[in-house]
Design an enzyme around this catalytic site. Structure first.
Site, PDB file in Angstrom:
ATOM      1  N   PRO A   2     -27.218  -7.952   2.919  1.00 18.89           N
ATOM      2  CG  PRO A   2     -26.343  -6.848   4.757  1.00 18.89           C
ATOM      3  CD  PRO A   2     -26.806  -8.184   4.298  1.00 18.89           C
ATOM      4  CD  GLU A   3     -27.299  -9.324  -2.985  1.00 24.30           C
ATOM      5  OE1 GLU A   3     -27.199  -8.960  -4.165  1.00 24.30           O
ATOM      6  OE2 GLU A   3     -28.005 -10.273  -2.635  1.00 24.30           O
ATOM      7  CG  HIS A  88     -29.162 -10.381  17.763  1.00 23.34           C
ATOM      8  ND1 HIS A  88     -28.830 -11.581  18.351  1.00 23.34           N
ATOM      9  CD2 HIS A  88     -30.485 -10.465  17.497  1.00 23.34           C
ATOM     10  CE1 HIS A  88     -29.906 -12.359  18.410  1.00 23.34           C
ATOM     11  NE2 HIS A  88     -30.922 -11.680  17.910  1.00 23.34           N
ATOM     12  NE  ARG A 106     -29.123 -16.077  10.329  1.00 23.79           N
ATOM     13  CZ  ARG A 106     -29.977 -16.288   9.359  1.00 23.79           C
ATOM     14  NH1 ARG A 106     -29.555 -16.438   8.143  1.00 23.79           N
ATOM     15  NH2 ARG A 106     -31.251 -16.350   9.609  1.00 23.79           N
TER      16      ARG A 106
END
Length: 276
Positions: A2-3, A88, A106
DNA sequence: CTTAAGGCCTGTTTGC
DNA sequence: TGCAAACAGGCCTTAA
Protein backbone atom coordinates in the site's frame (compact mmCIF):
# COMPACT_ATOMS: atom_id res chain seq x y z
CA UNK A 1 2.37 -2.71 -1.04
CA UNK A 2 0.00 0.00 0.00
CA UNK A 3 1.33 3.36 -1.14
CA UNK A 4 -0.63 6.58 -1.58
CA UNK A 5 -3.00 5.28 -4.30
CA UNK A 6 -3.84 2.14 -2.35
CA UNK A 7 -4.36 4.04 0.91
CA UNK A 8 -6.54 6.62 -0.85
CA UNK A 9 -8.58 3.83 -2.43
CA UNK A 10 -9.00 2.25 0.99
CA UNK A 11 -10.14 5.57 2.43
CA UNK A 12 -12.76 6.07 -0.25
CA UNK A 13 -14.05 2.54 0.06
CA UNK A 14 -14.42 2.32 3.84
CA UNK A 15 -15.54 5.88 4.53
CA UNK A 16 -19.20 5.04 3.77
CA UNK A 17 -18.97 2.13 6.20
CA UNK A 18 -17.57 4.22 9.04
CA UNK A 19 -18.61 7.86 8.73
CA UNK A 20 -21.26 8.75 11.28
CA UNK A 21 -20.92 5.39 13.03
CA UNK A 22 -20.00 4.93 16.66
CA UNK A 23 -17.04 2.69 17.46
CA UNK A 24 -18.07 0.12 20.03
CA UNK A 25 -14.75 -1.70 20.31
CA UNK A 26 -11.32 -2.11 18.76
CA UNK A 27 -10.23 -5.62 19.66
CA UNK A 28 -6.73 -7.09 19.24
CA UNK A 29 -3.98 -8.69 21.29
CA UNK A 30 -0.99 -6.50 20.38
CA UNK A 31 -1.15 -3.30 22.46
CA UNK A 32 2.34 -2.26 21.43
CA UNK A 33 1.43 -2.37 17.74
CA UNK A 34 -2.06 -0.90 18.09
CA UNK A 35 -1.61 1.80 20.70
CA UNK A 36 -4.30 3.26 22.94
CA UNK A 37 -7.11 1.93 20.78
CA UNK A 38 -9.38 1.80 23.85
CA UNK A 39 -9.55 5.60 23.57
CA UNK A 40 -11.68 5.11 20.44
CA UNK A 41 -14.41 3.25 22.26
CA UNK A 42 -17.72 5.07 22.30
CA UNK A 43 -16.61 7.77 19.89
CA UNK A 44 -18.37 8.67 16.68
CA UNK A 45 -16.38 8.71 13.42
CA UNK A 46 -16.75 12.20 11.98
CA UNK A 47 -14.82 11.47 8.78
CA UNK A 48 -11.77 9.89 7.16
CA UNK A 49 -8.73 11.55 5.67
CA UNK A 50 -5.29 10.57 4.44
CA UNK A 51 -1.80 12.01 4.82
CA UNK A 52 0.82 10.31 2.68
CA UNK A 53 0.39 6.62 3.40
CA UNK A 54 -1.34 7.25 6.73
CA UNK A 55 -5.08 6.79 7.05
CA UNK A 56 -6.87 8.94 9.64
CA UNK A 57 -10.20 8.19 11.24
CA UNK A 58 -11.39 11.41 12.84
CA UNK A 59 -13.19 10.75 16.10
CA UNK A 60 -15.62 13.15 17.74
CA UNK A 61 -15.14 14.27 21.31
CA UNK A 62 -16.42 11.93 23.99
CA UNK A 63 -18.57 13.20 26.83
CA UNK A 64 -15.85 12.43 29.35
CA UNK A 65 -13.02 14.55 27.92
CA UNK A 66 -14.49 16.87 25.30
CA UNK A 67 -11.44 16.27 23.10
CA UNK A 68 -11.40 15.17 19.47
CA UNK A 69 -9.10 12.27 18.62
CA UNK A 70 -7.60 10.58 15.57
CA UNK A 71 -7.32 6.86 14.98
CA UNK A 72 -4.20 6.72 12.83
CA UNK A 73 -3.69 3.62 10.68
CA UNK A 74 -0.64 2.64 8.68
CA UNK A 75 -1.22 -0.38 6.43
CA UNK A 76 2.45 -1.35 6.37
CA UNK A 77 3.21 -3.86 3.65
CA UNK A 78 0.23 -6.17 3.77
CA UNK A 79 -2.42 -4.40 5.86
CA UNK A 80 -5.98 -3.88 4.69
CA UNK A 81 -9.58 -3.81 5.83
CA UNK A 82 -11.95 -6.64 4.94
CA UNK A 83 -15.61 -7.42 5.48
CA UNK A 84 -14.89 -10.93 6.68
CA UNK A 85 -12.67 -12.46 9.31
CA UNK A 86 -9.70 -14.47 8.09
CA UNK A 87 -6.56 -16.28 9.25
CA UNK A 88 -4.62 -13.00 9.31
CA UNK A 89 -7.18 -10.83 11.04
CA UNK A 90 -5.26 -8.71 13.55
CA UNK A 91 -7.84 -6.14 14.66
CA UNK A 92 -11.62 -6.31 14.84
CA UNK A 93 -13.30 -2.93 14.57
CA UNK A 94 -16.92 -3.07 15.70
CA UNK A 95 -19.32 -0.19 15.18
CA UNK A 96 -23.01 0.26 15.80
CA UNK A 97 -23.57 -0.59 12.14
CA UNK A 98 -21.27 -3.53 11.49
CA UNK A 99 -17.76 -4.89 11.80
CA UNK A 100 -14.57 -4.32 9.81
CA UNK A 101 -11.58 -6.66 10.07
CA UNK A 102 -8.00 -5.45 9.71
CA UNK A 103 -5.95 -8.12 7.96
CA UNK A 104 -2.17 -7.95 8.08
CA UNK A 105 -0.22 -11.16 7.39
CA UNK A 106 3.23 -9.65 7.94
CA UNK A 107 2.28 -7.40 10.84
CA UNK A 108 4.01 -4.28 9.55
CA UNK A 109 0.84 -2.28 9.98
CA UNK A 110 0.28 0.00 12.96
CA UNK A 111 -2.52 1.88 14.65
CA UNK A 112 -2.62 4.54 17.35
CA UNK A 113 -5.29 6.71 18.89
CA UNK A 114 -4.06 10.20 19.78
CA UNK A 115 -5.66 13.55 20.57
CA UNK A 116 -6.38 15.34 17.28
CA UNK A 117 -3.15 16.44 15.63
CA UNK A 118 -0.78 15.17 18.33
CA UNK A 119 1.71 13.16 16.30
CA UNK A 120 4.62 13.02 18.72
CA UNK A 121 6.33 9.68 18.38
CA UNK A 122 5.52 9.49 14.65
CA UNK A 123 8.58 11.11 13.09
CA UNK A 124 7.68 10.31 9.49
CA UNK A 125 4.23 11.83 9.87
CA UNK A 126 5.67 14.93 11.54
CA UNK A 127 8.26 15.48 8.81
CA UNK A 128 5.93 14.54 5.95
CA UNK A 129 6.36 16.45 2.70
CA UNK A 130 3.50 17.89 0.61
CA UNK A 131 0.73 15.81 -0.90
CA UNK A 132 1.69 15.13 -4.53
CA UNK A 133 -1.82 15.84 -5.84
CA UNK A 134 -2.31 19.06 -3.88
CA UNK A 135 -1.34 22.63 -4.69
CA UNK A 136 1.13 22.49 -1.80
CA UNK A 137 3.39 20.37 -4.00
CA UNK A 138 5.29 23.06 -5.90
CA UNK A 139 7.64 22.42 -8.80
CA UNK A 140 10.01 25.25 -7.85
CA UNK A 141 10.56 23.94 -4.35
CA UNK A 142 10.93 20.33 -5.56
CA UNK A 143 13.54 21.39 -8.15
CA UNK A 144 15.43 23.38 -5.54
CA UNK A 145 15.57 20.47 -3.06
CA UNK A 146 16.50 17.94 -5.76
CA UNK A 147 19.55 19.98 -6.78
CA UNK A 148 21.43 19.02 -3.62
CA UNK A 149 19.88 15.63 -2.85
CA UNK A 150 21.69 12.29 -2.76
CA UNK A 151 20.55 9.23 -4.72
CA UNK A 152 17.15 10.19 -6.06
CA UNK A 153 15.19 7.02 -5.28
CA UNK A 154 16.01 6.82 -1.55
CA UNK A 155 15.37 10.56 -1.46
CA UNK A 156 11.87 10.05 -2.88
CA UNK A 157 11.19 7.20 -0.47
CA UNK A 158 12.07 9.40 2.53
CA UNK A 159 8.63 11.08 2.30
CA UNK A 160 10.31 14.47 2.75
CA UNK A 161 10.27 16.02 -0.75
CA UNK A 162 6.80 14.59 -1.39
CA UNK A 163 4.57 12.23 0.56
CA UNK A 164 3.08 8.87 -0.35
CA UNK A 165 5.69 7.56 -2.80
CA UNK A 166 6.75 3.96 -2.14
CA UNK A 167 8.86 1.43 -3.98
CA UNK A 168 6.49 0.75 -6.88
CA UNK A 169 5.61 4.34 -7.72
CA UNK A 170 9.20 5.53 -7.23
CA UNK A 171 10.39 3.08 -9.90
CA UNK A 172 7.51 3.95 -12.24
CA UNK A 173 8.00 7.71 -11.80
CA UNK A 174 11.75 7.52 -12.42
CA UNK A 175 11.18 5.47 -15.57
CA UNK A 176 8.71 8.05 -16.91
CA UNK A 177 11.15 10.87 -16.10
CA UNK A 178 14.04 8.91 -17.68
CA UNK A 179 16.24 9.29 -14.59
CA UNK A 180 18.55 6.64 -13.14
CA UNK A 181 17.43 5.64 -9.61
CA UNK A 182 20.91 6.28 -8.18
CA UNK A 183 21.30 9.69 -9.83
CA UNK A 184 22.34 12.42 -7.40
CA UNK A 185 21.88 16.20 -7.59
CA UNK A 186 19.23 16.45 -10.32
CA UNK A 187 19.41 19.20 -12.91
CA UNK A 188 16.40 21.55 -13.05
CA UNK A 189 15.27 19.76 -16.24
CA UNK A 190 15.49 16.33 -14.61
CA UNK A 191 13.74 17.47 -11.45
CA UNK A 192 11.01 19.13 -13.48
CA UNK A 193 10.39 15.91 -15.41
CA UNK A 194 10.31 13.95 -12.16
CA UNK A 195 7.89 16.39 -10.56
CA UNK A 196 5.38 15.90 -13.37
CA UNK A 197 6.02 12.14 -13.53
CA UNK A 198 5.20 11.74 -9.82
CA UNK A 199 2.02 13.79 -10.20
CA UNK A 200 0.90 11.90 -13.31
CA UNK A 201 1.66 8.43 -11.93
CA UNK A 202 -0.10 9.13 -8.64
CA UNK A 203 -3.11 10.65 -10.36
CA UNK A 204 -3.48 7.73 -12.76
CA UNK A 205 -2.97 5.14 -10.03
CA UNK A 206 -5.58 6.69 -7.74
CA UNK A 207 -8.05 6.73 -10.64
CA UNK A 208 -7.31 3.06 -11.32
CA UNK A 209 -7.89 2.09 -7.68
CA UNK A 210 -4.23 1.31 -6.99
CA UNK A 211 -2.09 -1.69 -7.91
CA UNK A 212 -2.77 -5.34 -7.09
CA UNK A 213 0.14 -7.68 -7.62
CA UNK A 214 0.21 -11.44 -8.02
CA UNK A 215 -1.64 -13.76 -5.68
CA UNK A 216 0.80 -13.57 -2.80
CA UNK A 217 0.50 -11.97 0.59
CA UNK A 218 1.70 -8.58 -0.47
CA UNK A 219 -1.20 -8.42 -2.85
CA UNK A 220 -3.24 -5.36 -2.07
CA UNK A 221 -7.02 -5.71 -2.32
CA UNK A 222 -9.94 -3.46 -1.55
CA UNK A 223 -12.13 -4.25 1.46
CA UNK A 224 -14.52 -6.29 -0.71
CA UNK A 225 -11.71 -8.21 -2.39
CA UNK A 226 -11.75 -6.17 -5.59
CA UNK A 227 -8.28 -5.64 -7.09
CA UNK A 228 -6.93 -2.35 -8.39
CA UNK A 229 -6.11 -1.95 -12.06
CA UNK A 230 -2.91 0.07 -12.19
CA UNK A 231 -0.59 -2.96 -12.15
CA UNK A 232 -1.36 -3.51 -15.84
CA UNK A 233 0.22 -0.11 -16.55
CA UNK A 234 3.50 -0.82 -14.71
CA UNK A 235 6.38 -0.27 -17.10
CA UNK A 236 9.25 -1.50 -14.93
CA UNK A 237 8.13 -2.69 -11.48
CA UNK A 238 8.14 -6.48 -11.49
CA UNK A 239 9.24 -6.47 -15.14
CA UNK A 240 12.88 -7.50 -14.73
CA UNK A 241 14.19 -8.97 -17.99
CA UNK A 242 11.13 -7.88 -19.98
CA UNK A 243 11.45 -5.30 -22.75
CA UNK A 244 11.21 -1.63 -21.89
CA UNK A 245 7.89 -0.33 -23.30
CA UNK A 246 9.76 2.68 -24.71
CA UNK A 247 12.86 1.18 -26.32
CA UNK A 248 12.75 -2.61 -25.95
CA UNK A 249 15.90 -2.89 -23.84
CA UNK A 250 15.52 -5.55 -21.09
CA UNK A 251 14.51 -4.00 -17.77
CA UNK A 252 17.24 -4.37 -15.17
CA UNK A 253 16.72 -5.11 -11.47
CA UNK A 254 19.25 -4.00 -8.88
CA UNK A 255 19.23 -3.47 -5.12
CA UNK A 256 19.48 0.17 -4.08
CA UNK A 257 19.28 1.21 -0.44
CA UNK A 258 18.08 -2.32 0.39
CA UNK A 259 15.14 -2.05 -2.04
CA UNK A 260 14.44 -3.94 -5.21
CA UNK A 261 14.85 -1.34 -7.95
CA UNK A 262 13.72 -1.67 -11.57
CA UNK A 263 14.84 0.56 -14.43
CA UNK A 264 15.73 0.68 -18.12
CA UNK A 265 19.52 0.94 -18.53
CA UNK A 266 19.05 2.57 -21.95
CA UNK A 267 16.32 5.13 -21.18
CA UNK A 268 17.62 5.89 -17.69
CA UNK A 269 21.41 6.23 -18.03
CA UNK A 270 23.43 7.29 -15.02
CA UNK A 271 24.81 10.79 -15.58
CA UNK A 272 28.34 10.73 -14.27
CA UNK A 273 29.64 14.21 -15.01
CA UNK A 274 28.16 17.33 -13.52
CA UNK A 275 26.28 19.59 -15.92
CA UNK A 276 28.58 22.47 -16.67
C1' DC B 1 22.03 18.43 11.69
C1' DT B 2 22.39 14.54 7.94
C1' DT B 3 22.78 9.94 6.05
C1' DA B 4 23.25 4.81 6.49
C1' DA B 5 22.23 0.44 8.12
C1' DG B 6 19.78 -3.00 11.14
C1' DG B 7 15.43 -4.75 12.74
C1' DC B 8 10.74 -5.81 12.63
C1' DC B 9 7.52 -9.86 10.56
C1' DT B 10 5.90 -14.15 8.06
C1' DG B 11 4.31 -16.50 3.75
C1' DT B 12 6.45 -17.52 -0.48
C1' DT B 13 10.20 -18.54 -3.45
C1' DT B 14 14.64 -20.23 -4.33
C1' DG B 15 18.59 -23.27 -3.64
C1' DC B 16 21.03 -27.19 -2.03
C1' DT C 1 11.51 -34.67 -1.72
C1' DG C 2 12.55 -31.82 2.26
C1' DC C 3 14.43 -28.44 4.62
C1' DA C 4 17.02 -24.13 5.17
C1' DA C 5 18.03 -19.81 3.51
C1' DA C 6 16.78 -15.87 0.91
C1' DC C 7 13.29 -12.66 -0.27
C1' DA C 8 9.62 -9.00 -0.08
C1' DG C 9 9.66 -3.81 2.06
C1' DG C 10 7.74 0.93 5.02
C1' DC C 11 9.26 2.93 8.76
C1' DC C 12 11.36 3.12 13.24
C1' DT C 13 15.56 2.94 15.93
C1' DT C 14 20.29 3.19 16.48
C1' DA C 15 24.75 4.40 14.90
C1' DA C 16 28.17 7.18 12.64
Amino acid sequence: MPELPEVETTRRKIEPLLAGRTILSVAHDAPHRYRDTHLAHGRQVSGLSRRGKYLMLHLAAAEADGEEHDLIVHLGMTGGFRLEEGPHTRVTLTTDAGTLYFHDPRRFGKMAVVPRGVYAGMPTLLAMGPEPLSEDFREEEFVRLAATAGAVKPWLLSQKPVSGVGNIYADESLWRARIHPAQTRLTPEEAGRLYHAVRDVMHEAVEAGGSSLGDGLGNYRQHDGEPGAFQTRHAVYGHAGKPCPRCGTPIQKIVLAQRGTHFCPHCQPRRTEDPA
